[in-house]
Design a protein around this motif. Structure first.
Motif, short mmCIF file in Angstrom:
data_model
loop_
_atom_site.label_atom_id
_atom_site.label_comp_id
_atom_site.label_asym_id
_atom_site.label_seq_id
_atom_site.Cartn_x
_atom_site.Cartn_y
_atom_site.Cartn_z
N ALA A 86 15.98 12.22 -18.33
CA ALA A 86 16.83 12.72 -19.17
C ALA A 86 18.27 12.50 -19.34
CB ALA A 86 16.88 14.47 -18.93
N ASN A 87 18.91 12.30 -18.07
CA ASN A 87 20.18 11.46 -18.31
C ASN A 87 20.17 10.33 -18.79
OD1 ASN A 87 22.32 13.35 -17.33
ND2 ASN A 87 21.20 13.43 -15.18
N LEU A 88 19.26 9.40 -18.54
CA LEU A 88 19.33 7.98 -19.18
C LEU A 88 18.94 8.18 -20.64
CD1 LEU A 88 18.60 4.88 -18.62
CD2 LEU A 88 16.40 5.49 -18.43
N ILE A 89 18.15 9.15 -21.06
CA ILE A 89 17.91 9.39 -22.68
C ILE A 89 19.37 9.84 -23.29
CG2 ILE A 89 16.77 10.98 -23.99
CD1 ILE A 89 14.34 11.01 -22.29
N GLN A 90 19.85 10.73 -22.64
CA GLN A 90 21.03 11.43 -23.39
C GLN A 90 22.43 10.29 -23.18
OE1 GLN A 90 22.33 15.71 -23.09
NE2 GLN A 90 23.36 15.07 -21.39
N ASP A 91 22.51 9.72 -21.92
CA ASP A 91 23.80 9.10 -21.77
C ASP A 91 23.73 7.51 -22.28
OD1 ASP A 91 25.14 11.21 -21.30
OD2 ASP A 91 24.85 10.98 -19.17
N GLU A 92 22.40 6.93 -21.69
CA GLU A 92 22.31 5.34 -21.84
C GLU A 92 21.72 5.02 -23.23
OE1 GLU A 92 23.88 3.47 -19.67
OE2 GLU A 92 24.27 5.27 -18.30
N LEU A 93 20.83 5.82 -23.61
CA LEU A 93 20.23 5.71 -24.82
C LEU A 93 21.06 6.43 -26.28
CD1 LEU A 93 16.29 5.98 -24.22
CD2 LEU A 93 17.98 3.96 -23.82
N ALA A 94 21.91 7.19 -25.96
CA ALA A 94 22.55 8.14 -26.73
C ALA A 94 21.87 8.69 -27.75
CB ALA A 94 23.67 7.16 -27.52
N ALA A 95 20.61 9.23 -27.36
CA ALA A 95 19.63 9.74 -28.02
C ALA A 95 20.20 11.38 -28.36
CB ALA A 95 18.04 9.88 -27.60
N GLU A 96 19.89 12.02 -29.71
CA GLU A 96 20.48 13.22 -30.03
C GLU A 96 19.40 14.14 -29.92
OE1 GLU A 96 23.21 12.57 -32.84
OE2 GLU A 96 24.57 11.70 -31.96
N ARG A 97 19.54 15.44 -29.86
CA ARG A 97 18.44 16.52 -30.54
C ARG A 97 17.78 15.99 -31.77
NH1 ARG A 97 18.37 21.92 -32.18
NH2 ARG A 97 20.65 22.07 -32.64
N GLY A 98 16.34 15.93 -31.78
CA GLY A 98 15.61 15.60 -32.85
C GLY A 98 15.28 14.04 -33.00
N ASP A 99 15.77 13.12 -32.22
CA ASP A 99 15.73 11.90 -32.25
C ASP A 99 14.31 11.70 -31.96
OD1 ASP A 99 17.95 11.08 -33.30
OD2 ASP A 99 18.66 10.31 -31.45
#
Length: 257
Positions: A58-71
């Motif tokens: 989840a940290n990889l998704i949020q910080d490295e991929l810069a994915a946001e809610r709904g992506d």
């Protein structure tokens, strides 16, 4: 004690809350036991171990991929313990996990070795999983992809969403069907009840993750019931006697095929 644990679990409305309740109830108990009958691999993950992989992912998704809610993240992955981690991590981050989704229409893609060529159609970030035993990295990382096994371990062991999803936010697309986090939890509980799953039970699943039934049996129904899953990939290589022996050794109480 069991009544208190079940009461806490009954209040959960998202996949992330289900996992938190499982951690609070008994972090050391097995949650996912994974077999690959093509490689001979067996991996057992406790609730705490899977939750650690979920947090790092989840940290990889949020910080490295810069994915946001709904992506949306297309998951080109089989029934596998790492797929379970990605499904729960996407739900925790508020990102929609689109199982076998179209990479060209996704904000990012996560692929195993068999889907790499198809995954190149994604215009966003691309993550590759080797699916080798024990989560080992690729011997040579595929060009144009980040190797999950090298990127995930460096992530923090705890996760807090910047924009936490609620039960009405979409969580997963499976078989072309989109489910919110709340609806997913409702269906998982219903599936667990229909199968007679309860705390301490062990469900052996031979199903893939191409349908809700397979994803539920292979992860969400056992999680919702306080049970655990023995997830078998390439189980067609195992004869009936082999399956019976595995069921006995793993203390299996329920089956899904």
């Amino acid at each position: 004690m069991n009544a208190a644990k079940n009461a806490a679990n009954a209040a959960d409305r998202t996949p992330a809350e289900l996992l938190r309740s499982a951690l609070a109830a008994d972090a050391a108990r097995p949650l996912v036991t994974y077999y690959d009958d093509a490689t001979g691999e067996r991996v057992e993950l406790s609730v705490a171990t899977l939750a650690n992989w979920v947090a790092k992912t989840a940290n990889l998704i949020q910080d490295e991929l810069a994915a946001e809610r709904g992506d949306r993240i297309a998951l080109l992955l089989p029934a596998h313990w790492q797929t379970a981690a990605w499904l729960l991590a996407c739900a925790a981050a508020g990102v929609v996990a689109d199982l076998d989704g179209d990479p060209a229409a996704a904000d990012a893609v996560v692929s195993g070795p068999d889907g790499l060529e198809r995954a190149l159609a994604c215009p966003g970030e691309r993550i590759a999983l080797s699916l080798r035993p024990l989560g080992a990295p690729f011997l040579a990382p595929p060009e144009g992809f980040t190797d999950y096994a090298r990127a995930a371990p460096a992530q923090p062991d705890a996760f807090a969403a910047y924009d936490p999803p609620g039960p009405d936010d979409p969580a997963v697309v499976v078989g072309g069907r989109e489910l919110s986090g709340g609806r997913l939890v409702e269906l998982a509980r219903a599936d667990a009840a229909a199968r007679g799953l309860g705390p301490g039970d062990r469900l052996m699943s031979l199903m893939g993750f191409g349908t809700w039934e397979g994803v539920s049996a292979g992860l969400f129904a056992p999680l919702a019931a306080g049970a655990s899953v023995v997830l078998c990939r390439n189980a067609e290589r195992l004869d009936e006697a082999g399956r019976d022996a595995r069921a006995a050794s793993e203390r299996v109480t329920h089956f899904a095929a």
